[in-house]
Motif scaffolding. Sequence first.
Motif, PDB file in Angstrom:
ATOM      1  N   ILE A  85       0.835  -1.198   0.000  1.00  0.00           N
ATOM      2  CA  ILE A  85       0.000   0.000   0.000  1.00  0.00           C
ATOM      3  C   ILE A  85       0.874   1.253   0.000  1.00  0.00           C
ATOM      4  O   ILE A  85       2.053   1.199   0.343  1.00  0.00           O
ATOM      5  CB  ILE A  85      -0.980   0.033   1.193  1.00  0.00           C
ATOM      6  CG1 ILE A  85      -0.235  -0.104   2.522  1.00  0.00           C
ATOM      7  CG2 ILE A  85      -2.025  -1.040   1.045  1.00  0.00           C
ATOM      8  CD1 ILE A  85      -1.150   0.057   3.729  1.00  0.00           C
ATOM      9  N   GLN A  87       0.891   3.854   1.918  1.00  0.00           N
ATOM     10  CA  GLN A  87       1.428   4.262   3.227  1.00  0.00           C
ATOM     11  C   GLN A  87       2.403   3.221   3.774  1.00  0.00           C
ATOM     12  O   GLN A  87       2.881   3.344   4.891  1.00  0.00           O
ATOM     13  CB  GLN A  87       0.297   4.456   4.230  1.00  0.00           C
ATOM     14  CG  GLN A  87      -0.848   5.331   3.790  1.00  0.00           C
ATOM     15  CD  GLN A  87      -1.914   4.531   3.050  1.00  0.00           C
ATOM     16  OE1 GLN A  87      -1.627   3.510   2.434  1.00  0.00           O
ATOM     17  NE2 GLN A  87      -3.145   4.978   3.080  1.00  0.00           N
ATOM     18  N   ILE A  88       2.678   2.188   2.975  1.00  0.00           N
ATOM     19  CA  ILE A  88       3.622   1.116   3.263  1.00  0.00           C
ATOM     20  C   ILE A  88       3.177   0.270   4.446  1.00  0.00           C
ATOM     21  O   ILE A  88       3.004  -0.930   4.318  1.00  0.00           O
ATOM     22  CB  ILE A  88       5.050   1.639   3.523  1.00  0.00           C
ATOM     23  CG1 ILE A  88       5.432   2.645   2.419  1.00  0.00           C
ATOM     24  CG2 ILE A  88       6.037   0.467   3.497  1.00  0.00           C
ATOM     25  CD1 ILE A  88       6.712   3.380   2.671  1.00  0.00           C
ATOM     26  N   GLY A  89       2.981   0.905   5.628  1.00  0.00           N
ATOM     27  CA  GLY A  89       2.481   0.144   6.766  1.00  0.00           C
ATOM     28  C   GLY A  89       3.458  -0.873   7.299  1.00  0.00           C
ATOM     29  O   GLY A  89       3.060  -1.963   7.698  1.00  0.00           O
ATOM     30  N   LEU A  90       4.753  -0.547   7.299  1.00  0.00           N
ATOM     31  CA  LEU A  90       5.707  -1.435   7.977  1.00  0.00           C
ATOM     32  C   LEU A  90       5.403  -1.382   9.468  1.00  0.00           C
ATOM     33  O   LEU A  90       4.978  -0.345   9.979  1.00  0.00           O
ATOM     34  CB  LEU A  90       7.141  -0.968   7.731  1.00  0.00           C
ATOM     35  CG  LEU A  90       7.612  -0.988   6.277  1.00  0.00           C
ATOM     36  CD1 LEU A  90       9.046  -0.481   6.195  1.00  0.00           C
ATOM     37  CD2 LEU A  90       7.523  -2.375   5.680  1.00  0.00           C
TER      38      LEU A  90
END
Lengths: 324, 215
Positions: A85, A87-90
Motif C-alpha cells: 500500500i 502508506q507502506i504500513g511497515l
Amino acid sequence: MIVLDKVDKIFPGTTVPAVKQVSFQVDEGNICVFVGPSGCGKTTILRIINRLIEPTSGDIYIKGKKVSDKEVNPDHLRREIGYVIQQIGLLPHRTVEQNVALVPRLLKWPEERIKPRVKELLDMVGLDSNEVIHKYPFQLSGGMMQRVGVARALAADPPIMLMDEPFGAVDPIVRGRLQDEFLRLQKEMKKTICFVTHDINEAIKMGDHIVIMNKGELVQHGTPMEILTEPANDFVKDLIGVDREIKLLDLTRSSEIVDRNKEVLGETREKDCFISALDPVQRALETMMKNDSDIVVVRDGEKEIGTICWGDIKKLINKLSGEA
Amino acid sequence: MDFEMERFISALIDRSPPHALVHLQLVLIPVIIAFLIAFPVAVLLTRRRFVKYTDRVMTFFNMGQTIPPLAIIAVFFPFLGLGREPALFALTIYALLPIARNTLAGLKGVPQEVKEAARGVGMSEWEMLMRVEIPLSMPVVMAGVKISVVLTSGTAALGALVGGGGMGAVIFAGIDFFRPELIVAGTLVIGAIAIILDRIITLIDYMLTPPHMKM
C-alpha cells in the motif's frame, strides 16, 4: 488467473454503489493497472480481491477457485496474495528482517529457510541486506521503506500481488527508478499483478492491461495502445490528457517505423545520433532534439538497420491520431 | 501546636514502616486488580462486536472515579462491613478509569496504515492484537497505570477511616491528638511511596516501549 464477475459493493449507510457491476479478468503474468480519479472504486476493487472488503454481490475467482465463498478463510487467502500500500504500513516496532519475514512466519516456515530468503529479497529489491536488516523502519528513507514494503509482499513468493499506489509516497525521481526496477523484476518473476494508480502515465508505463474506472463503473479496458488510440469517451480522453500523441510515441517501437531503404550518410553518423530498434519512438525524437538533427540511425545490436527522420515521426502521429 | 523534631523523626522511623507496608498493599493490590479488569475490558471495547457498549462501560468507570471511595464503602457497608476488604474494594473501583481510558486511547492510536497492512498480509484478528496493537499501545497504557498508582497512593490514606490501616492511620492519629509531626511524617511517606512507585513503573514502561518510541 483473477476473474471478477459482476461485482457490486454498496457500503453500509450509503445508497450509491462504490463499485457497480464490475467484471474483468487478469491473465497470468500480466500487470493490470486500475486507473481513475479519487473515489472511482479502484482501491475498493483491490481490497475486494483479497477480501479486506466483502462484496455486496458478485463472485471472485482466483485460478478458477471461488475465493468469495464464505468457507474460504480470508486470513489464509491474504497470506497467498502479496499486498503493498502507498502508506507502506511497515510495523514500526519490528526490524526490517522481522517485517520482511512476517508472512513466512505466519505460514510457519522453518527459521533456517526464512533467514536466507530475507537476505535474498532485500538484495533483490536493491537494498544492502547487511546494512538494513537490523534497522527499524524509522531509520530508513521513504524510498528504502517502500522497497522493504515490496520485499515483504514478495516474501512468501505469492503468485498474485496487489499494489495500491505503491510508489505514490516518494518523489518523482525515486518513483521512476522504483518503477523501472520493478518492471525489470517482473520480467523474471512473472507475477499476476493488480496495480492501482491515479496517474495515467504510470498506468501506461506499468500496465500490460489498463482498466479505467469512474464513479464505481468500469469505463474502458484494454492494452495501453488500445486505450490511447481508441479512447471510449470524453472521460477517457480527458484522463489521457492533451499529450496523447507523445504518450503514443512512447508506446511505439522504433523498429515499427524505421525506414530501411535510406542510405545512412556519414554526416549523420558523425553527429552520434544512434538509437536501438527496441527504443520507443519518443527516444528518437529526444535524440534528434538533443543533437539538433532531423534524422537518427537505428541499430539492432551492432547492425545499422535504417533511419528515422522527422517526417516519419510526423506520419506516425498523423496515423495514430487518425485512428482515434 | 509545637513541632518537635525528635517526635517527628520517631514518627518517621519507628511508627511509619508497618503502616507504610499496609499502605503499599492498599495501592498495589487495587491497581493490579483494576488492571486485570480494565485492560481486557478496554481491549474488548475496541473490537468491532463490542464497540457499541463503549459509552455505557466507560460511564461506569467514570462513576467509579467521581463517587468518593468513602461513599462506595458506605454503600457496600452492609455486604463488606469495615476493615481491609472494603477499603481494597473501593480503591479498586477508583483505580479502574485511568487504565481503561488510556488502554482505549492507546489502541485507537495505533496507525491505521499499520493495521491495514497487518490485515493485508493475513494476520488474524488475534495475531494483530497480540503482535501489533498491544505492543504499539503499551506506552499509553502504562501512562494510565502510572496515573492510577499515583491517584490511589493519595486516596488510600482514607482507608484508615474504615479500619483498613495504611499511612492514613498515622495522619489521622496526628489530627486526633494535635500532633503535627505525625501529619507531616504520614504525608511525606505517602509522597515517597507515590514517587517510588512512579519510578518503578517508568522503568517497566521503558522495557515495554517499542524501540522506535524510545527517544
